[in-house]
Design a protein around this motif. Structure first.
Motif, short mmCIF file in Angstrom:
data_model
loop_
_atom_site.label_atom_id
_atom_site.label_comp_id
_atom_site.label_asym_id
_atom_site.label_seq_id
_atom_site.Cartn_x
_atom_site.Cartn_y
_atom_site.Cartn_z
N LEU A 103 39.66 95.87 56.59
CA LEU A 103 39.28 94.74 56.51
C LEU A 103 38.20 94.54 55.48
N ARG A 104 38.65 93.93 54.19
CA ARG A 104 37.53 93.79 52.95
C ARG A 104 36.77 92.52 53.02
N VAL A 105 35.65 92.47 53.21
CA VAL A 105 34.75 91.47 53.54
C VAL A 105 33.73 91.29 52.25
N GLY A 106 33.66 90.08 51.97
CA GLY A 106 32.68 89.68 50.83
C GLY A 106 31.82 88.67 51.52
N PHE A 107 30.63 88.83 51.06
CA PHE A 107 29.48 88.17 51.51
C PHE A 107 28.63 87.58 50.45
N ALA A 108 28.47 86.21 50.35
CA ALA A 108 27.30 85.82 49.27
C ALA A 108 26.05 86.49 49.63
N ASP A 109 25.29 87.21 48.73
CA ASP A 109 24.06 88.07 49.35
C ASP A 109 23.07 86.78 49.41
N TYR A 110 22.90 85.61 49.12
CA TYR A 110 21.99 84.58 49.41
C TYR A 110 22.10 84.17 50.84
N LEU A 111 23.50 84.26 51.29
CA LEU A 111 23.51 83.92 52.95
C LEU A 111 23.78 84.90 53.71
N ALA A 112 23.87 86.16 53.35
CA ALA A 112 23.90 87.25 54.02
C ALA A 112 22.90 87.32 55.31
N PRO A 113 23.17 87.60 56.47
CA PRO A 113 22.07 87.62 57.65
C PRO A 113 21.26 89.01 57.27
N LEU A 114 20.14 88.96 57.70
CA LEU A 114 19.26 90.12 57.43
C LEU A 114 19.68 91.11 58.23
N HIS A 115 20.31 90.86 59.40
CA HIS A 115 20.62 92.07 60.48
C HIS A 115 22.30 92.40 60.28
N LEU A 116 22.77 92.11 59.03
CA LEU A 116 24.23 92.21 58.82
C LEU A 116 24.73 93.46 59.24
N HIS A 117 24.07 94.72 58.72
CA HIS A 117 24.27 95.90 59.05
C HIS A 117 24.61 96.10 60.62
N THR A 118 23.60 95.64 61.39
CA THR A 118 23.73 95.55 62.81
C THR A 118 25.11 95.04 63.23
N LEU A 119 25.48 93.90 62.69
CA LEU A 119 26.62 93.18 63.15
C LEU A 119 28.05 93.98 62.63
N LEU A 120 27.83 94.55 61.80
CA LEU A 120 28.88 95.45 61.14
C LEU A 120 29.19 96.51 62.04
#
Length: 299
Positions: A103-120
């Motif tokens: 799954l190839r995910v793109g995330f605008a960096d100004y909207l990426a949650p601070l805890h994105l790594h944990t969610l992934l």
């Protein structure tokens, strides 16, 4: 014969009762919680009462206007959230597609949650057959990559065409405060390259307020904008979640701003088996995180 099953320390309840309790906590009342869990208010009240009876402890303090957690409720709620999180992960793991895929995910960096790594990491544990590829960047290039088939799902701001609004958050002015007595002085802006919704919004808002401005820094990432603001090199418009602790929020002397939204965009030419699952998981995780932050702030 062992009587371990009769232990007074076993939790005898179901997941529905735990979901109702968490809904009451997150929503701040029984009426809103009932709508969230699709039950009647009386049914939710009965669930909580039975749960408190089984635990032998009062979990909620109720008044005519508010609901708050007791000390026992705070302790139990943290365990309830962990139980529900694990239960939901087990459901996802069992019902997930069996084929291994990327799954190839793109995330605008100004909207990426601070805890994105944990969610992934949590999503990956629940879906061991789904490999993840993450690309962070500006919204326009990410949407272009989606249209060209290089990404499967993109999370960006509005204005990208046909997408689904997932949640909203405030936009704020951030940067060094205006010196006293210089409210109409030239404002230096730190902005992202065009086309950028926030860039144009800053131009239009300042022009409408008849405040002189110029672009002092044009950066290609939100991290660079944040660094410029910390260094006092300019002001900018950012989503509230992108404003870090050492970045001042400017209010009174600046025009009021609308809210922005986080929008999911899918590749319309193909249906990826994990794309909608990832979207739903992300939204649920953000809602849970926001509820925990609100509770922490209230405490």
């Amino acid at each position: 014969m062992s009587k371990s099953n009769d232990s007074n320390f076993k939790l005898e309840t179901d997941l529905l009762a735990l979901r109702s309790l968490i809904a009451v906590i997150d929503e701040g009342g029984f009426s809103a919680a009932a709508r969230r869990v699709h039950r009647t208010q009386s049914a939710v009240s009965l669930q909580i009462a039975k749960l408190e009876e089984r635990l032998g402890a009062r979990l909620l303090e109720r008044t005519s206007r508010s609901v708050s957690l007791t000390p026992a409720g705070e302790t139990f709620a943290s365990y309830a959230r962990r139980i529900l999180e694990l239960a939901d992960e087990s459901m996802l793991a069992v019902t997930a597609p069996k084929e291994t895929t990327l799954l190839r995910v793109g995330f605008a960096d100004y909207l990426a949650p601070l805890h994105l790594h944990t969610l992934l990491a949590r999503f990956r544990r629940a879906h061991p057959n789904c490999d993840l590829s993450l690309m962070l960047g500006l919204g326009a290039p990410l949407l272009k990559a989606l249209r060209e088939g290089d990404l499967d799902v993109v999370f960006a701001g509005p204005g990208g065409g046909n997408g689904t609004v997932l949640w909203e958050e405030p936009l704020v002015w951030t940067g060094p405060p205006t010196p006293k007595g210089k409210t109409n002085s030239l404002r230096e802006l730190a902005v992202l390259p065009a086309p950028c919704v926030y860039r144009q919004l800053a131009f239009d808002a300042l022009a409408k307020a008849e405040t002189p401005w110029k672009v002092s820094i044009e950066a290609n990432s939100v991290q660079a904008i944040q660094s410029a603001i910390r260094a006092g090199l300019g002001i900018s418009i950012l989503p509230l979640s992108a404003v870090q602790e050492d970045m001042p929020i400017l209010k009174d002397e600046f025009p009021e701003l609308p809210k922005t939204s986080v929008v999911s965009y899918l590749d319309t030419n193909q249906s990826h088996p994990y794309a909608q699952r990832f979207i739903d998981y992300l939204v649920a995780s953000i809602e849970e995180s926001n509820a925990n932050q609100m509770l922490a702030a209230a405490g």
